[in-house]
Write a protein that holds these residues in place. Structure first.
Motif, PDB file in Angstrom:
ATOM      1  N   UNK A  73       0.823  -1.218   0.000  1.00  0.00           N
ATOM      2  CA  UNK A  73       0.000   0.000   0.000  1.00  0.00           C
ATOM      3  C   UNK A  73       0.857   1.268   0.000  1.00  0.00           C
ATOM      4  N   UNK A  74       0.355   2.299  -0.645  1.00  0.00           N
ATOM      5  CA  UNK A  74       1.010   3.603  -0.651  1.00  0.00           C
ATOM      6  C   UNK A  74       0.318   4.461   0.404  1.00  0.00           C
ATOM      7  N   UNK A  75       1.040   4.740   1.491  1.00  0.00           N
ATOM      8  CA  UNK A  75       0.448   5.477   2.605  1.00  0.00           C
ATOM      9  C   UNK A  75       1.370   6.618   3.041  1.00  0.00           C
ATOM     10  N   UNK A  76       0.876   7.422   3.951  1.00  0.00           N
ATOM     11  CA  UNK A  76       1.662   8.526   4.497  1.00  0.00           C
ATOM     12  C   UNK A  76       2.907   8.002   5.206  1.00  0.00           C
ATOM     13  N   UNK A  77       2.770   6.830   5.857  1.00  0.00           N
ATOM     14  CA  UNK A  77       3.858   6.275   6.660  1.00  0.00           C
ATOM     15  C   UNK A  77       4.731   5.279   5.914  1.00  0.00           C
TER      16      UNK A  77
END
Length: 306
Positions: free
Chosen positions: A275-279
């Motif tokens: 997944x592409x996330x902020x973290x």
């Protein structure tokens, strides 16, 4: 190097020079490589040569491109990332040495990728966007039935056109062809911008791993801002797209310590690096910083429109 052009802090030059020197101003597979991912490094070597005029900086760049010019194959760029990795090196060396032969070969290789790969080429002029490689040419489709246009892949091509147009003279025989493709892409890209200012990893299927993503967004922002700064796009029409993208990246993607979130990792399609996330920390993140810095430099140059 782009950041150095507007903020010539010595540490930026030293970083680029030491990196280049460590790699002996050459390529992963030597000067005989035909892989654009290898000779992409020549972009930096040429930038440094223009500052220090040390011929050793570009000796291997010239040897490699001379080999490409003097051999008949034009089909090396079979995936669209290669357009950005390879084209600007030809454009820069041609401009540096005032040698149009590099621009001629650049066009032959670009035209092959654009029009001939797998019989159709990878550029869908009707949609103004590019399939990543032959695996994604229809009948391949996204879950919603649309063509698969990967955001970062199209961002690489858009950036390549910008970097080429920044180097070649306006009377170069294919200058208008590159401008035409740049304009086709521009019209397609702005149609795909999300309400929050980002672009999805899949440009025509927002539900297929939909969400914020910085690399494609930064490359589109880079190309749009450059177009305004260089008179190809009007600020009145395209300024809002630029402002929305830049504001969103700064507000939503940058951590207090400077870490850049929402960077898709290596791959070639929407499902990769998820997944592409902020973290999330991608498997190979430095190109994300590069895309962001290219965009930031062009946005900075737009201060005249404030």
């Amino acid at each position: 190097m782009a950041l150095y052009s507007i903020y010539p802090k010595e540490v930026f030059y030293e970083y680029a020079y030491n990196w280049s020197d460590f790699h002996q101003w050459g390529y992963r597979d030597g000067v005989v490589t035909r892989n654009a991912d290898d000779y992409c490094a020549g972009q930096t070597y040429l930038d440094l040569y223009r500052i220090n005029q040390d011929p050793n900086c570009i000796r291997k760049v010239k040897a490699n491109l001379d080999m490409l010019v003097n051999t008949p194959q034009d089909d090396d760029w079979w995936w669209i990332d290669a357009v950005q990795m390879g084209m600007p090196v030809f454009a820069k060396l041609g401009a540096t040495l005032d040698e149009p032969k590099y621009w001629d070969k650049m066009w032959d290789m670009y035209e092959d990728c654009r029009n001939k790969i797998s019989g159709t080429g990878l550029f869908n002029q009707e949609d103004g966007l590019w399939w990543r490689d032959a695996d994604f040419i229809p009948p391949y489709q996204e879950p919603n039935g649309e063509d698969c246009y990967w955001s970062r892949g199209n961002g690489w091509v858009y950036a390549a056109l910008v970097r080429v147009l920044s180097e070649i003279p306006k009377d170069e025989k294919h200058y208008k062809d590159y401008v035409s493709d740049y304009m086709l892409m521009t019209k397609a890209i702005v149609k795909c911008q999300r309400e929050d200012g980002f672009w999805n990893v899949s440009l025509h299927d927002p539900e297929n791993y939909g969400g914020k993503e910085v690399t494609g967004t930064s490359l589109f922002l880079y190309g749009l801002a450059w177009g305004v700064n260089n008179g190809l796009l009007s600020y009145e029409k395209y300024g809002p797209f630029i402002t929305k993208a830049w504001t969103s990246i700064v507000k939503d993607a940058i951590h207090p310590n400077g870490f850049l979130g929402y960077v898709q990792g290596t791959g070639k399609e929407p499902k990769d690096g998820q997944p592409v996330t902020f973290q999330s920390m991608p498997d190979f993140e430095d190109y994300g910083i590069g895309c962001f810095l290219l965009a930031g430099v062009e946005v900075y140059k737009m201060k005249q429109y404030e």
